[in-house]
Scaffold this motif. Sequence first.
Motif, PDB file in Angstrom:
ATOM      1  N   HIS A 132     -16.327  -6.981  -9.424  1.00 46.65           N
ATOM      2  CA  HIS A 132     -16.262  -6.346  -8.260  1.00 46.65           C
ATOM      3  C   HIS A 132     -17.579  -5.836  -7.922  1.00 46.65           C
ATOM      4  O   HIS A 132     -18.628  -5.337  -8.600  1.00 46.65           O
ATOM      5  CB  HIS A 132     -15.528  -4.989  -8.699  1.00 46.65           C
ATOM      6  CG  HIS A 132     -15.478  -3.973  -7.596  1.00 46.65           C
ATOM      7  ND1 HIS A 132     -14.712  -3.852  -6.501  1.00 46.65           N
ATOM      8  CD2 HIS A 132     -16.128  -2.725  -7.592  1.00 46.65           C
ATOM      9  CE1 HIS A 132     -15.169  -3.054  -5.895  1.00 46.65           C
ATOM     10  NE2 HIS A 132     -15.947  -2.014  -6.310  1.00 46.65           N
ATOM     11  N   HIS A 135     -20.121  -4.999  -3.845  1.00 44.89           N
ATOM     12  CA  HIS A 135     -20.242  -5.034  -2.550  1.00 44.89           C
ATOM     13  C   HIS A 135     -21.372  -5.715  -1.924  1.00 44.89           C
ATOM     14  O   HIS A 135     -22.513  -4.937  -2.111  1.00 44.89           O
ATOM     15  CB  HIS A 135     -20.077  -3.273  -2.112  1.00 44.89           C
ATOM     16  CG  HIS A 135     -19.220  -2.820  -2.560  1.00 44.89           C
ATOM     17  ND1 HIS A 135     -18.142  -2.234  -1.680  1.00 44.89           N
ATOM     18  CD2 HIS A 135     -18.804  -2.185  -3.696  1.00 44.89           C
ATOM     19  CE1 HIS A 135     -17.215  -1.477  -2.277  1.00 44.89           C
ATOM     20  NE2 HIS A 135     -17.626  -1.451  -3.417  1.00 44.89           N
ATOM     21  N   HIS A 167     -10.110  -0.514  -4.479  1.00 42.52           N
ATOM     22  CA  HIS A 167     -10.343   0.741  -5.413  1.00 42.52           C
ATOM     23  C   HIS A 167      -9.380   1.313  -5.949  1.00 42.52           C
ATOM     24  O   HIS A 167      -8.427   1.500  -5.156  1.00 42.52           O
ATOM     25  CB  HIS A 167     -11.492   1.637  -4.878  1.00 42.52           C
ATOM     26  CG  HIS A 167     -12.678   0.884  -4.498  1.00 42.52           C
ATOM     27  ND1 HIS A 167     -12.876   0.515  -3.163  1.00 42.52           N
ATOM     28  CD2 HIS A 167     -13.925   0.644  -5.279  1.00 42.52           C
ATOM     29  CE1 HIS A 167     -14.073  -0.270  -3.135  1.00 42.52           C
ATOM     30  NE2 HIS A 167     -14.782   0.095  -4.403  1.00 42.52           N
ATOM     31  N   HIS A 216     -12.519  -0.095 -10.870  1.00 42.21           N
ATOM     32  CA  HIS A 216     -12.416   1.202 -11.597  1.00 42.21           C
ATOM     33  C   HIS A 216     -11.117   1.644 -12.533  1.00 42.21           C
ATOM     34  O   HIS A 216     -11.324   1.379 -13.668  1.00 42.21           O
ATOM     35  CB  HIS A 216     -12.868   2.508 -10.810  1.00 42.21           C
ATOM     36  CG  HIS A 216     -13.912   2.150  -9.838  1.00 42.21           C
ATOM     37  ND1 HIS A 216     -15.150   1.835 -10.496  1.00 42.21           N
ATOM     38  CD2 HIS A 216     -14.036   1.937  -8.604  1.00 42.21           C
ATOM     39  CE1 HIS A 216     -16.027   1.763  -9.507  1.00 42.21           C
ATOM     40  NE2 HIS A 216     -15.644   1.483  -8.510  1.00 42.21           N
ATOM     41  N   ASP A 219     -20.251  -3.307  -9.363  1.00 39.97           N
ATOM     42  CA  ASP A 219     -20.072  -2.150  -8.208  1.00 39.97           C
ATOM     43  C   ASP A 219     -21.600  -2.043  -7.636  1.00 39.97           C
ATOM     44  O   ASP A 219     -21.738  -0.851  -7.026  1.00 39.97           O
ATOM     45  CB  ASP A 219     -19.326  -1.095  -8.936  1.00 39.97           C
ATOM     46  CG  ASP A 219     -18.806  -0.543  -7.503  1.00 39.97           C
ATOM     47  OD1 ASP A 219     -18.495  -0.809  -6.725  1.00 39.97           O
ATOM     48  OD2 ASP A 219     -18.652   0.859  -7.831  1.00 39.97           O
TER      49      ASP A 219
HETATM   50 ZN    ZN Z   1     -16.616  -0.407  -5.307  1.00 38.54          ZN
END
Ligand code: ZN
Length: 438
Positions: free
Chosen positions: A77, A79, A232, A271, A324
């Motif tokens: 995960h 971005h 998420h 998460h 993340d």
């Molecule tokens: Zn994230």
Amino acid sequence: TAPDTRGLRGEVVYFTGDPFLVGDGALTHHEDGLVVVRNGMITAVGPYREVADALPAGAPVDHHRDHLISAGFVDAHVHYSQTGAIASYGGRLMEWLEEHVYPEEQRLGDPAEARGAARFFVDELLRNGTTTALAFAATYPGSVDALLEETHRRGMRMIAGKVMMDRDAPPGLLDTAQRAYDDSRALLDRWQGRGRTGYAVTPRFAPSCTPAELEAAGALWKEHPDVHVHTHLSESADEVAQVRELFPERDGYLDVYDHHGLVGRRAVFAHGVHVTPAERDRLHAAGAALVHCPTSNLFLGSGLFDLEEAKDRRRPIPVGLGTDVGAGTSFSLLATMNEAYKVAALRSFPLPATRLFHLATLGGAEALDLADRIGTLTPGHEADVVVLDPRATPLLEFRTARAESLEEKLFVLATLGDDRAVKATYIAGRPQYERPAP
Ligand code: ZN
Ligand code: GUN
């Protein structure tokens, strides 16, 4: 053309099972090992003396003496659109998104900006030994193209998606349910299964999506069940409370996704810090995955992920490890293992290095439903490899000299290691990154 065959020699470590479920037997170790790679695939692995015969005469051997050879890291995960927001001071999740993330992501509406961000991001993955990621792009379809053109060019196995979000952010970052559906479908048609590329239907999270947006996401997944869903879930307590207010008719956060057909195999939820026991049961039954993002959870003060509950043998959930970035503070899966250990320590859950390395390799591959292709070094898998240097820094060298077992050596690397410990990264059997000589 002649087959492209090469050997990678060094201290080889890889998983054939899940150490959370079957113990240390899940890890295979060859002190002087050889991985044989042919046309991008692993064709043999074992002790050098036994496997060297599998190499055709004259095939090159990269001898990584005194280095560890592992399956490449999986960042389950991240971005790519938030590299520029890393290390932005202040706030918990919701304020942090507004203040730092949404302005940053809007920059990727400019295709040249997106291409630059993609190039930097992919270089950074490779410098950190990460060979596969499940990545959020931004709202703009061009931001997906920029990333996947870059990873496709380099032959990386990569999964990404256009962010779907139609509320509660600056107008420039929003789409509509129809636009989100159309744009996602066009991207999916362009990218899913092209080389090593996969597409993920990517609703940002329930607070950014009206029911119509989530319905569009669910409809698209139903039509293309081979792609991933990436979103998420229950990252912060405030977010969970907000979802209760926004969706009072639903039975909790996961049920919002479930109601729209977004929970199942290849659905990946970042998460899950605040998931309930009933939600864990549901994730297990559905074969959906969670991604533990400890540097991010600590940075935003979101909470301490309960890995022990997630990996409970009675109803295990596939769990990957995520950086993340930009809420995460490092691209390094080694640095992320370090923080995962500390989060577990705060919960009195033992997390030996064998488990940490599993989370970052085969565990991540399992979470992405890719364990038949990546995450380990057994024959038939794709030859994505990281070469780690247990003596990369003066401190690593000093401490590794005292290590009395493989477990201890791996733990020292997980605790003290970062990009400096990555000597080389191979994609499909070819070196795509080599650490510059000092
Ligand atoms: Zn994230
Ligand atoms: N939840 C929704 N969007 C985001 C994001 O960009 N980062 C993090 N950490 N959590 C989110």
